[in-house]
Design an enzyme around this catalytic site. Structure first.
Site, PDB file in Angstrom:
ATOM      1  CB  CYS A  86      -0.989  -0.048   1.166  1.00  0.00           C
ATOM      2  SG  CYS A  86      -2.378   1.085   0.977  1.00  0.00           S
ATOM      3  CG  HIS A 194      -3.335  -3.717   3.281  1.00  0.00           C
ATOM      4  ND1 HIS A 194      -2.354  -3.058   3.984  1.00  0.00           N
ATOM      5  CD2 HIS A 194      -4.053  -2.763   2.651  1.00  0.00           C
ATOM      6  CE1 HIS A 194      -2.478  -1.754   3.801  1.00  0.00           C
ATOM      7  NE2 HIS A 194      -3.490  -1.545   2.986  1.00  0.00           N
ATOM      8  CD  GLU A 196      -0.489  -5.612   5.720  1.00  0.00           C
ATOM      9  OE1 GLU A 196      -0.309  -6.202   4.630  1.00  0.00           O
ATOM     10  OE2 GLU A 196      -0.808  -4.408   5.805  1.00  0.00           O
TER      11      GLU A 196
END
EC number: 6.3.5.3
Lengths: 222, 76
Positions: A86, A194, A196
């Site tokens: 990002c 994302h 994560e």
């Protein structure tokens, strides 16, 4: 695997990224943007999402010129690994480690939702845990994720098999549906979605786990 | 002394903000607006003697992203 996650003023996914690395078994250090050196022996540098320096001037532009980024550039030029997510992807393009630039979303709106990502290549250290053609579900949360490269550079990215992920349903207007690209030596990955945030059952999806596991395996066998 | 830097998306790079403004002008009844490009102006207060070459270097290093943006410097 030793990972370092850089923290900028405005980073908000730094801990999420650190936890994803830790859950895969990495030894993680957090590094402040004013530091000039990465910790000794770091295998991979995580450049997290957020709004570094409030996105002033352009997303990632000020962060890319912070002291630690000189060390990050040197690490990448030595052949070290880096993952930018990002705002981290925006920073990596601003440093010149990855080609292209991120513009305002075509619809001008901030978009926060889970999207389908097609894995375009499994031949990177980040994507060996997937098969090319797999579709995974990963969240996006960005206002400036509209990837741009020139036609010439796009042809080069395709020729060199450097498009890591594409959107199945392009949310932001990115050229050729691109969601993530790797560097020429395939050791630096930048992506707007994302992984994560898709790394724990509590997140509502775990399709990102394979990326962190694949990175672990890479260093276990190295 | 002052310098003004005009930063614009390069021609050929779609400008979503400019497009939104163009649509809005159309909705207000302004006809004949074929295109709108939205950029930014950065004003710099500089020490006397700062050269245009130095401001150009600032543009290349930070003020513009030359992958997608062009810039123009006005001194004085």
């Amino acid at each position: 695997m030793k990972a370092a996650v850089i923290v900028f003023p405005g980073s908000n996914c730094d801990r999420d990224l650190a936890v994803a690395f830790e859950q895969a078994g990495a030894d993680v250090s957090m590094v402040w943007h004013k530091d000039t050196e990465l910790p000794q022996g770091v295998d991979i540098v995580g450049v997290p999402g957020g709004f570094s320096f409030g996105d002033y001037l352009r997303c990632g532009a000020i962060a890319a010129n912070s002291p630690i980024c000189q060390s990050l550039i040197a690490h990448a030029e030595r052949g070290g690994y880096a993952l930018g997510v990002c705002n981290g992807f925006q920073i990596l393009t601003e440093t010149g480690l990855l080609p292209g630039a991120l513009r305002r979303n075509a619809g001008l709106k901030y978009i926060c939702r889970t999207v389908g990502l097609k894995v375009e290549t499994s031949s990177t250290a980040f994507t060996t845990g997937y098969n090319a053609g797999d579709v995974i579900n990963v969240p996006i949360a960005h206002h400036d994720g509209n990837y741009f490269v020139t036609d010439e550079k796009l042809a080069q990215l395709k020729d060199e098999d450097r498009i890591a992920f594409t959107y199945t349903d392009n949310p932001n207007g990115s050229v050729a549906d691109i969601a993530g690209v790797v560097s020429k030596n395939r050791r630096v990955l930048g992506m707007m979605p994302h992984p994560e945030r898709a790394a724990d059952d509590g997140h509502g999806g775990t399709d990102g786990v394979a990326m962190f596991r694949a990175l672990m395996d890479q260093f276990a066998t190295a | 002394m002052k310098a003004r830097v005009y930063v614009m998306l390069k021609n050929g790079v779609l400008d979503p903000q400019g497009e939104a403004v163009r649509h809005a002008l159309g909705s207000l009844g302004f006809e004949g607006v074929d295109g709108v490009r939205q950029g930014k102006v950065i004003e710099l207060d500089l020490a006397d003697g700062t050269t245009e070459a130095t401001v150009t270097e600032m543009c290349e290093k930070l003020l513009a992203n030359t992958v997608i943006e062009s810039y123009r410097v006005e001194m004085g």
